[in-house]
Design an enzyme around this catalytic site. Structure first.
Site, PDB file in Angstrom:
ATOM      1  N   THR A  62       0.831  -1.201   0.000  1.00  0.00           N
ATOM      2  CA  THR A  62       0.000   0.000   0.000  1.00  0.00           C
ATOM      3  C   THR A  62       0.866   1.252   0.000  1.00  0.00           C
ATOM      4  O   THR A  62       0.554   2.238  -0.677  1.00  0.00           O
ATOM      5  CB  THR A  62      -0.962   0.006   1.203  1.00  0.00           C
ATOM      6  N   CYS A  63       1.955   1.206   0.728  1.00  0.00           N
ATOM      7  CA  CYS A  63       2.849   2.367   0.821  1.00  0.00           C
ATOM      8  C   CYS A  63       3.439   2.721  -0.544  1.00  0.00           C
ATOM      9  O   CYS A  63       3.494   3.899  -0.916  1.00  0.00           O
ATOM     10  CB  CYS A  63       3.973   2.078   1.809  1.00  0.00           C
TER      11      CYS A  63
END
Length: 161
Positions: A48-49
């Site tokens: 996600t980062c």
């Protein structure tokens, strides 16, 4: 205890990668007299980062600066070498300052630490975004789920400004 709106940000020294190697960035220098958007995340190169959180801030950097933001900074409990390599991978250039909180000093003091030992990741940061004006927390959004990106996205922060 987690920092709250109106609190001063904790004192800490971050590290950032420069052409000459890792360099310290004291919190007073980062936040003093400026409007800063600091977004924290569990780890460099994580799904996600890398796919959403950092690219969102890179893509919205001009819009954030147009709303009076002096500095956009990404912080993670990683070392400066990892954060530097990740910044190059993400093509942040001068849009996002990549900060290492290798020992989680700032993260713990801010009450934003997350125990991911069960996943073999140790102490990490919660996913959040904070707007800091002259060293004081003006807005804070913490994701209830570290894999989610709802309240701490660049788009959500734009609505806070």
């Amino acid at each position: 205890m987690t920092i709250q709106v109106g609190d001063s940000v904790p004192e800490a020294t971050f590290m950032t990668m420069t052409d000459k190697g890792p360099a310290p960035v004291p919190s007073a220098e980062l936040f003093g007299g400026k409007t800063v958007v600091l977004f924290g995340l569990p780890g460099a190169f994580t799904p996600t980062c890398s796919a959403k959180h950092v690219p969102g801030f890179v893509g919205q950097a001009d819009a954030l600066k147009a709303k009076g933001v002096d500095t956009i900074a990404c912080i993670s409990v990683n070392d400066a070498f990892v954060m530097g390599a990740w910044g190059k991978d993400q093509k942040v250039e001068d849009k996002v300052l990549m900060l290492a909180d290798g020992n989680a000093d700032f993260t713990r003091k801010a009450g934003l630490d997350l125990d991911l030992a069960g996943f073999g990741m140790g102490t990490r940061s919660k996913r959040y975004a904070v707007v800091v004006k002259d060293g004081k927390v003006a807005a804070l959004a913490i994701e209830p789920n570290p894999s989610a990106l709802d309240v701490s996205s660049a788009e959500a922060v734009l609505k806070l400004l």
